[in-house]
Scaffold this active site. Structure first.
Site, PDB file in Angstrom:
ATOM      1  N   ASP A  99       0.436  -1.439  -0.304  1.00 42.13           N
ATOM      2  CA  ASP A  99       0.348   0.507  -0.127  1.00 42.13           C
ATOM      3  C   ASP A  99       0.865   1.163  -0.106  1.00 42.13           C
ATOM      4  OD1 ASP A  99       0.737   0.250   2.496  1.00 42.13           O
ATOM      5  OD2 ASP A  99      -0.765  -0.623   4.147  1.00 42.13           O
ATOM      6  N   GLU A 121      -0.174  -8.762  -1.404  1.00 38.10           N
ATOM      7  CA  GLU A 121      -0.851  -8.429  -0.483  1.00 38.10           C
ATOM      8  C   GLU A 121      -2.583  -8.161  -0.403  1.00 38.10           C
ATOM      9  OE1 GLU A 121       0.564  -5.587   3.059  1.00 38.10           O
ATOM     10  OE2 GLU A 121       1.605  -7.694   3.772  1.00 38.10           O
ATOM     11  N   GLU A 135      -2.150   5.177   3.197  1.00 39.99           N
ATOM     12  CA  GLU A 135      -2.058   3.958   2.504  1.00 39.99           C
ATOM     13  C   GLU A 135      -3.749   2.994   2.568  1.00 39.99           C
ATOM     14  OE1 GLU A 135      -0.646   5.042   5.024  1.00 39.99           O
ATOM     15  OE2 GLU A 135       1.745   4.650   4.826  1.00 39.99           O
ATOM     16  N   HIS A 211       5.561   4.903  13.208  1.00 39.49           N
ATOM     17  CA  HIS A 211       6.213   5.929  12.300  1.00 39.49           C
ATOM     18  C   HIS A 211       4.474   6.527  11.093  1.00 39.49           C
ATOM     19  CE1 HIS A 211       5.203   3.022   8.772  1.00 39.49           C
ATOM     20  NE2 HIS A 211       5.934   2.588   9.431  1.00 39.49           N
ATOM     21  N   ARG A 213       2.011   8.496   9.239  1.00 38.85           N
ATOM     22  CA  ARG A 213       1.545   9.777   9.112  1.00 38.85           C
ATOM     23  C   ARG A 213       0.446  10.446  10.555  1.00 38.85           C
ATOM     24  NH1 ARG A 213       3.197  12.410   3.897  1.00 38.85           N
ATOM     25  NH2 ARG A 213       4.478  11.155   3.415  1.00 38.85           N
ATOM     26  N   HIS A 244      12.224   5.007  13.343  1.00 41.12           N
ATOM     27  CA  HIS A 244      12.565   4.739  11.518  1.00 41.12           C
ATOM     28  C   HIS A 244      13.051   6.195  11.286  1.00 41.12           C
ATOM     29  CE1 HIS A 244      10.697   6.303   7.816  1.00 41.12           C
ATOM     30  NE2 HIS A 244      10.135   4.539   7.560  1.00 41.12           N
TER      31      HIS A 244
HETATM   32  C1  UD1 Z   1       7.352   4.547   3.981  1.00 42.62           C
HETATM   33  C2  UD1 Z   1       5.206   4.294   3.377  1.00 42.62           C
HETATM   34  C3  UD1 Z   1       4.597   3.996   4.245  1.00 42.62           C
HETATM   35  C4  UD1 Z   1       5.122   2.621   5.359  1.00 42.62           C
HETATM   36  C5  UD1 Z   1       6.473   3.166   5.305  1.00 42.62           C
HETATM   37  C6  UD1 Z   1       7.463   2.242   6.138  1.00 42.62           C
HETATM   38  C7  UD1 Z   1       3.858   5.731   1.893  1.00 42.62           C
HETATM   39  C8  UD1 Z   1       2.733   7.203   1.340  1.00 42.62           C
HETATM   40  N1  UD1 Z   1       4.431   5.663   3.001  1.00 42.62           N
HETATM   41  O1  UD1 Z   1       6.700   6.032   5.175  1.00 42.62           O
HETATM   42  O2  UD1 Z   1       3.293   2.723   3.845  1.00 42.62           O
HETATM   43  O3  UD1 Z   1       4.730   2.092   5.932  1.00 42.62           O
HETATM   44  O4  UD1 Z   1       6.899   3.753   4.564  1.00 42.62           O
HETATM   45  O5  UD1 Z   1       8.841   2.155   6.746  1.00 42.62           O
HETATM   46  O6  UD1 Z   1       4.303   5.396   1.409  1.00 42.62           O
HETATM   47  N2  UD1 Z   1      14.237   8.183   4.706  1.00 42.62           N
HETATM   48  C9  UD1 Z   1      15.673   8.441   4.501  1.00 42.62           C
HETATM   49  N3  UD1 Z   1      16.449   7.077   4.309  1.00 42.62           N
HETATM   50  C10 UD1 Z   1      15.463   5.595   4.180  1.00 42.62           C
HETATM   51  C11 UD1 Z   1      13.987   5.919   4.419  1.00 42.62           C
HETATM   52  C12 UD1 Z   1      13.474   7.357   4.612  1.00 42.62           C
HETATM   53  O7  UD1 Z   1      16.485   9.038   5.748  1.00 42.62           O
HETATM   54  O8  UD1 Z   1      16.197   4.807   3.829  1.00 42.62           O
HETATM   55  C13 UD1 Z   1      13.707   9.493   5.336  1.00 42.62           C
HETATM   56  C14 UD1 Z   1      13.739  10.226   4.049  1.00 42.62           C
HETATM   57  O9  UD1 Z   1      13.576  11.866   4.489  1.00 42.62           O
HETATM   58  C15 UD1 Z   1      12.128  10.625   3.715  1.00 42.62           C
HETATM   59  C16 UD1 Z   1      11.001  10.024   4.578  1.00 42.62           C
HETATM   60  O10 UD1 Z   1      12.309   9.750   5.594  1.00 42.62           O
HETATM   61  O11 UD1 Z   1      11.917  12.103   3.357  1.00 42.62           O
HETATM   62  C17 UD1 Z   1      10.189   9.803   4.133  1.00 42.62           C
HETATM   63  O12 UD1 Z   1       9.717   8.585   3.705  1.00 42.62           O
HETATM   64  P1  UD1 Z   1       8.721   7.699   2.678  1.00 42.62           P
HETATM   65  O13 UD1 Z   1       8.478   6.450   2.478  1.00 42.62           O
HETATM   66  O14 UD1 Z   1       8.729   9.250   1.978  1.00 42.62           O
HETATM   67  O15 UD1 Z   1       7.426   7.673   3.783  1.00 42.62           O
HETATM   68  P2  UD1 Z   1       7.615   7.269   5.120  1.00 42.62           P
HETATM   69  O16 UD1 Z   1       6.690   7.561   6.469  1.00 42.62           O
HETATM   70  O17 UD1 Z   1       8.453   6.300   5.254  1.00 42.62           O
HETATM   71  N1  UDP Z   2      11.691  -3.342  10.615  1.00 39.49           N
HETATM   72  C1  UDP Z   2      13.031  -3.450  10.293  1.00 39.49           C
HETATM   73  N2  UDP Z   2      13.799  -2.840  11.463  1.00 39.49           N
HETATM   74  C2  UDP Z   2      14.171  -1.867  12.040  1.00 39.49           C
HETATM   75  C3  UDP Z   2      12.224  -1.970  12.233  1.00 39.49           C
HETATM   76  C4  UDP Z   2      11.122  -2.672  11.283  1.00 39.49           C
HETATM   77  O1  UDP Z   2      14.560  -4.499   9.993  1.00 39.49           O
HETATM   78  O2  UDP Z   2      14.736  -0.841  12.407  1.00 39.49           O
HETATM   79  C5  UDP Z   2      10.848  -3.938  10.103  1.00 39.49           C
HETATM   80  C6  UDP Z   2       9.921  -5.529  10.612  1.00 39.49           C
HETATM   81  O3  UDP Z   2      10.642  -6.429  11.103  1.00 39.49           O
HETATM   82  C7  UDP Z   2       8.912  -5.387   9.440  1.00 39.49           C
HETATM   83  C8  UDP Z   2       9.299  -4.256   8.639  1.00 39.49           C
HETATM   84  O4  UDP Z   2      10.636  -3.981   8.837  1.00 39.49           O
HETATM   85  O5  UDP Z   2       9.570  -6.389   8.317  1.00 39.49           O
HETATM   86  C9  UDP Z   2       8.113  -3.245   8.600  1.00 39.49           C
HETATM   87  O6  UDP Z   2       8.471  -2.281   8.695  1.00 39.49           O
HETATM   88  P1  UDP Z   2       7.663  -0.871   8.925  1.00 39.49           P
HETATM   89  O7  UDP Z   2       7.594  -0.660  10.357  1.00 39.49           O
HETATM   90  O8  UDP Z   2       8.230  -0.137   8.041  1.00 39.49           O
HETATM   91  O9  UDP Z   2       6.408  -0.719   7.702  1.00 39.49           O
HETATM   92  P2  UDP Z   2       5.057  -1.789   7.572  1.00 39.49           P
HETATM   93  O10 UDP Z   2       5.025  -2.644   8.080  1.00 39.49           O
HETATM   94  O11 UDP Z   2       4.484  -0.365   9.001  1.00 39.49           O
HETATM   95  O12 UDP Z   2       4.803  -0.412   6.438  1.00 39.49           O
END
Ligand code: UD1
Ligand code: UDP
Length: 385
Positions: A99, A121, A135, A211, A213, A244
């Site tokens: 999602d 999924e 999502e 994490h 929103r 995160h």
């Molecule tokens: C995204 C997904 C969410 C998912 C989550 C998993 C969307 C809208 N959201 O949210 O559904 O649950 O990922 O974790 O698709 N960043 C880094 N390094 C990384 C990753 C993220 O620096 O490796 C920082 C960056 O500043 C980036 C911010 O996190 O701009 C947000 O990342 P983004 O993927 O937009 O949203 P998430 O909150 O991670």
């Molecule tokens: N996870 C990880 N390291 C962390 C936190 C989570 O490897 O510090 C793994 C966790 O085991 C799971 C996945 O990341 O498989 C979940 O990701 P996240 O919570 O970012 O996204 P969501 O599932 O909410 O979309």
């Protein structure tokens, strides 16, 4: 020799990497298909590290991530980036997961080219467009555009049928998160990170992640307040909070919990270390989707830090409780479980893991083989009515 069908597997974020890895590996070792692993790079290191754990290297990496990126930025760059790859590759099928914005945008890019999409999924619904945001809309639209649906549970299948998806193209497979977790559990012994090795053997560990929103700001601060109150109430508790990388999340955790004894803030854990931490913990507090699915397999109770969940199976089974983000409720439920062994036992003993047996990726592969004859580049999504 028959030409292999190219299947383009798209991943954008950490959970997509973990949950698609078992499918990518199954496709890679199969003679019918040719895997093309396309990483959008919506996440950077959080995406590439888990792929590396499974010995996967993307065939294409779009590298679109920006600090504090907007939904518009991710949507636009993924659509055009994935579109370019699809024009070059002309795959028989695009497989997306879950999602995220990468999921929906890749689906749109495939739809514009009349390339069929398989949604892994599929069928999860919270029935609240604001939670999780965005999502819930991402998965509704992805399912509307998909041709094949891989539902993790019977409930997800029912949701798809209610929306008129063709029953013949829905498969109930279990969730691939359990496939991945079984691999990780078999390879995890001691944690690699020194910070984890320093956690005292005698403490009771509570693992916390948040994490979403809809929790940014007030919700996250309430979660932090709950953690502080719990350290005061129960002296042998330790909290481990892998933050995160999102700056919106990190800044709150660091401000609210940076200087507290028995609260270990750390960088996102490598997947095997995170699995170690889940196994080591007594209780998990999380708003994560994936962790709600992993915890019941590991027989760990989870307090879900959300108002609604699209994964009600664990709540219905009794291994997870939906507690929201209000600090008083989080404290009350945590104290009840941590100070009353009977209440704790109720959540874990004899409880079934509703998310699968670890063979979901095999089932998806078999379904793809059966559908091979019907996979044509021009087959458009059909509906019952
Ligand atoms: C995204 C997904 C969410 C998912 C989550 C998993 C969307 C809208 N959201 O949210 O559904 O649950 O990922 O974790 O698709 N960043 C880094 N390094 C990384 C990753 C993220 O620096 O490796 C920082 C960056 O500043 C980036 C911010 O996190 O701009 C947000 O990342 P983004 O993927 O937009 O949203 P998430 O909150 O991670
Ligand atoms: N996870 C990880 N390291 C962390 C936190 C989570 O490897 O510090 C793994 C966790 O085991 C799971 C996945 O990341 O498989 C979940 O990701 P996240 O919570 O970012 O996204 P969501 O599932 O909410 O979309």
């Amino acid at each position: 020799m028959k030409r292999r069908k190219i299947v383009c597997v798209v991943v954008g974020t950490r959970p997509e990497a973990i949950k698609m890895a078992p499918i990518a590996l199954a496709l890679k070792h199969d003679e019918t298909f040719q895997l093309h692993l396309l990483a959008t790079g919506q996440h950077a290191e959080m995406l590439l590290n888990p792929l590396a754990f499974f010995d996967l290297v993307p065939d294409d990496y779009l590298g679109i991530m920006k600090e504090r990126q907007s939904l518009d930025h991710v949507t636009a760059t993924v659509i055009t980036g994935v579109g370019d790859v699809l024009d070059r590759l002309r795959p028989s099928l695009v497989l997306v997961h879950g999602d995220t914005t990468s999921t929906l945008s890749a689906t749109l890019a495939a739809f514009y080219r009349k390339i069929p999409v398989g949604h892994v999924e599929a069928g999860l619904r919270s029935r609240d467009l604001q939670s999780p945001f965005p999502e819930e809309m991402n998965r509704l639209l992805t399912d509307r555009l998909a041709t094949y649906w891989f539902a993790p549970t019977p409930l997800a299948r029912e949701n798809l049928l209610r929306e008129d998806c063709d029953a013949e193209r829905i498969w109930v497979t279990g969730n691939t998160v359990i496939d991945a977790l079984r691999v990780a559990v078999s390879r995890v012994d001691e944690p690699s990170l020194a910070e984890l090795r320093r956690i005292p053997a005698t403490c009771r560990l509570v693992l916390v992640t948040a994490h979403r929103r809809e929790s940014w700001g007030k919700g996250l601060r309430e979660i932090c307040t709950a953690i502080r109150h719990l350290t005061e109430k129960i002296p042998e508790l330790w909290f481990l909070v892998p933050m995160h990388r999102n700056p919106e999340v990190r800044s709150v955790f660091m401000e609210e919990l940076g200087a507290f004894d028995r609260v270990a803030l750390c960088e996102p854990l490598e997947y095997p270390d995170f699995v170690w931490a889940m196994k080591r913990s007594t209780l998990i507090l999380s708003d994560s989707g994936g962790i709600q699915e992993e915890a019941p397999f590991l027989k760990k109770p989870v307090l879900v830090l959300r108002e609604v969940t699209e994964r009600p199976e664990a709540v219905l089974e009794g291994t997870a409780l939906l507690v929201g983000t209000e600090s008083s409720r989080i404290v009350r439920e945590s104290v009840r479980l941590l100070t009353n062994p009977q209440e704790y036992a109720k959540l874990v003993e004899k409880r079934r893991n509703p998310f699968g047996d670890g063979n979901a990726s095999e089932r998806i592969l078999e379904a793809l083989k059966k559908s091979l004859t019907t996979i044509s580049r021009h087959s458009e999504p059909r509906r019952n009515r």
